[in-house]
Design an enzyme around this catalytic site. Structure first.
Site, mmCIF file in Angstrom:
data_model
loop_
_atom_site.group_PDB
_atom_site.id
_atom_site.type_symbol
_atom_site.label_atom_id
_atom_site.label_comp_id
_atom_site.label_asym_id
_atom_site.label_seq_id
_atom_site.Cartn_x
_atom_site.Cartn_y
_atom_site.Cartn_z
ATOM 1 N N LYS A 130 0.839 -1.199 0.000
ATOM 2 C CA LYS A 130 0.000 0.000 0.000
ATOM 3 C C LYS A 130 0.879 1.255 0.000
ATOM 4 C CE LYS A 130 -3.769 -2.009 2.813
ATOM 5 N NZ LYS A 130 -4.899 -1.807 1.878
ATOM 6 N N ARG B 107 -10.288 -11.531 1.867
ATOM 7 C CA ARG B 107 -11.186 -12.567 1.335
ATOM 8 C C ARG B 107 -10.561 -13.957 1.432
ATOM 9 N NH1 ARG B 107 -11.428 -9.258 -4.129
ATOM 10 N NH2 ARG B 107 -11.136 -7.665 -2.503
#
Length: 519
Positions: free
Chosen positions: A290, A364
């Site tokens: 990120k 996920r």
């Protein structure tokens, strides 16, 4: 002595600020008082006190009403005026604007406006009493003691564990005794959300996977009908949770699978409600790193685990009559020589293979294995929560949690719960259109991102999770947009929001009353 009015609005003083002398003298008194006042139906009409406000005004021979009339226009919704010296037991009295008296459910806003007005007004009043360094404040129930308690307890919460200089602790109490049960219920709901806020706000080196699990275990230790299992990495491996382990292996912090069993139902063998929460205690993005700006906020990427675990702590405190199981896969997502690489293929618990095209789409992977495991309990319903996608923040902002579900029955309960709590939900599409975008994968059964990259990112993430669900009643709550609060929710201070904990609790409470209907 005649009180000197110091008009004050939520955004600051309208008159002279109370100086240190007022703070010192007020603090020596017993306690502060927050009273509500309704707006007039007509712009020029006289405002109307609540029952408690009327009683106090009579106690001080009408001086409160007189002073309010001298302060200018009637008090508007969410604004406050503070008065000193009216009564010896209450050195400072904050009068808060509640808006219209009969405000109820606003169908345009999808919440109970009256309850929201009370929460916001009481929070502002309590903070102003706190500014005066008064250690205790009595709160007008304002016609809804639960909402008033939530506003007080949520409004006063601030994470300052690691600061030497702290704001004074203020204890809110109910003014009067007529609605004590509803008040205590509101305190319990708010404390549950504050627990989630605490966990999400704390630095990642203070809330590691094991420390998170131990903190929840400590909160549940006093309940005889709760069992907590802190599963180590070896157990996770025996369960063949390859997707979860593939994320965890990049960090020096070992993963934990937290499993909570709350047996509140009359029959402990009744099918449980299963809560599943994403528990990434720090998310760097992994190899798909990120940007550094704002990365510190990723200490709250375990917001799903924080909210569902806090909801179970609250359910236990309320002694809700249903069985709940909580599952929280906990780990960090870090870059290292052992971390997942873009293009790697991992195998989930149900045998499906997943091509990891973006290591920053890691939540996920944790949820895939946890959702598979959830089916072992023959659940009545499965609800997972996760700060899953930036796309959800883009879609809804902080207005509501996005809900993807295969069950209209489940959606109805979640929606109706959110109207009461003011912590709203909004139904999102779970179309086959999105499923095709994650199943069209060159190397594996699934890709962990949609093939059109950013398009419909929250929807393709939900479609991915759906591939690990066979339960008839399942809902995925993407809480990325509601993770933090700047100034959008007036009764929450700036910081991590702990949303939608109260909606999950209210949902569980409604489900416990609908124990024979899952159609």
């Amino acid at each position: 002595m005649l009180a000197v009015p110091l008009p004050r609005s939520a955004s600051g003083l309208a008159g002279a600020a109370p100086g240190r002398r007022w703070r010192r003298e007020a603090g020596r008194g017993r306690q502060g008082l927050v009273l509500g006042i309704y707006s007039s139906e007509k712009d020029e009409g006289a405002a109307q006190f609540t029952s408690a406000g009327d009683a106090f005004d009579r106690l001080v021979s009408g001086k409160l009403r007189e002073l309010l009339s001298l302060c200018g226009p009637p008090l508007k919704k969410g604004k406050t005026r503070i008065f000193h010296g009216l009564h010896q037991d209450f050195p400072s009295v904050a009068v808060v604007g509640l808006g219209k008296k009969n405000a109820g459910v606003n169908d345009q806003e999808n919440w109970n406006e009256g309850k929201e007005n009370i929460r916001a007004a009481v929070a502002v009043g309590c903070r102003q009493i706190q500014d005066l360094e008064i250690p205790c404040v009595e709160v007008d129930p304002c016609g809804d003691a639960q909402a008033a308690a939530e506003g007080a307890v949520l409004g006063l919460h601030e994470y300052n564990e690691l600061k030497q200089k702290k704001k004074p602790v203020v204890t809110p109490q109910l003014h009067g005794s007529a609605e004590s049960e509803a008040w205590q219920k509101g305190v319990t709901y708010a404390e549950g959300q504050n627990l989630a806020r605490y966990l999400m706000e704390a630095p990642a080196n203070y809330i590691t996977p094991i420390k998170f699990a131990e903190h929840i275990e400590q909160k549940l230790r006093s309940f005889s009908n709760v069992k907590v299992h802190i599963r180590p990495e070896s157990w996770i491996a025996t369960q063949e949770m390859g997707a979860f382990l593939s994320v965890a292996k990049g960090s020096a912090e070992p993963p934990i699978f937290l499993e909570i069993h709350y047996l509140g139902g009359a029959n402990t063998n009744d099918s449980p409600l299963v809560f599943v929460g994403k528990g990434v205690t720090f998310d760097s993005g992994g190899i798909s790193l990120k940007p550094s700006s704002g990365m510190d906020a990723m200490r709250a990427d375990m917001g799903g685990a924080a909210t569902v675990c806090s909801a179970i702590v609250t359910a236990a405190a309320l002694n809700l009559p249903l069985n709940i199981i909580g599952l929280a896969p906990l780990c960090e997502n870090m870059p290292s020589g052992k971390a997942n690489k873009p293009g790697d293929v991992v195998r989930a618990k149900n045998g499906k293979t997943i091509q990891v095209d973006n290591t920053d789409a890691e939540g996920r992977l944790l949820l895939a294995d946890a959702l598979c495991y959830a089916h072992n309990f023959k659940p009545r319903a499965v609800v997972n929560a996760a700060t899953l996608t930036g796309a959800m923040d883009v879609a809804l902002g902080s207005a509501a949690t996005g809900v993807f579900t295969n069950s209209s029955w489940l959606w109805t309960h979640l929606y109706e719960a959110s109207v009461l709590t003011g912590d709203r939900v909004w139904r999102m599409p779970l179309f086959e259109h999105y499923t095709k975008q994650v199943t069209d994968c060159p190397l594996a059964d699934l890709s962990n991102i949609g093939k059109y990259s950013r398009a419909g990112g929250a929807c393709t993430a939900a479609a991915f999770l759906k591939e690990f669900v066979t339960a008839s009643h399942w809902a995925h709550l993407d809480i990325a947009g509601v993770m933090s609060n700047k100034d959008e929710v007036p009764y929450l201070q700036k910081g991590m929001a702990g949303r939608p904990t109260r909606t999950l609790v209210e949902f569980a409470a409604r489900l416990s009353q609908d124990s024979h209907n899952t159609k």
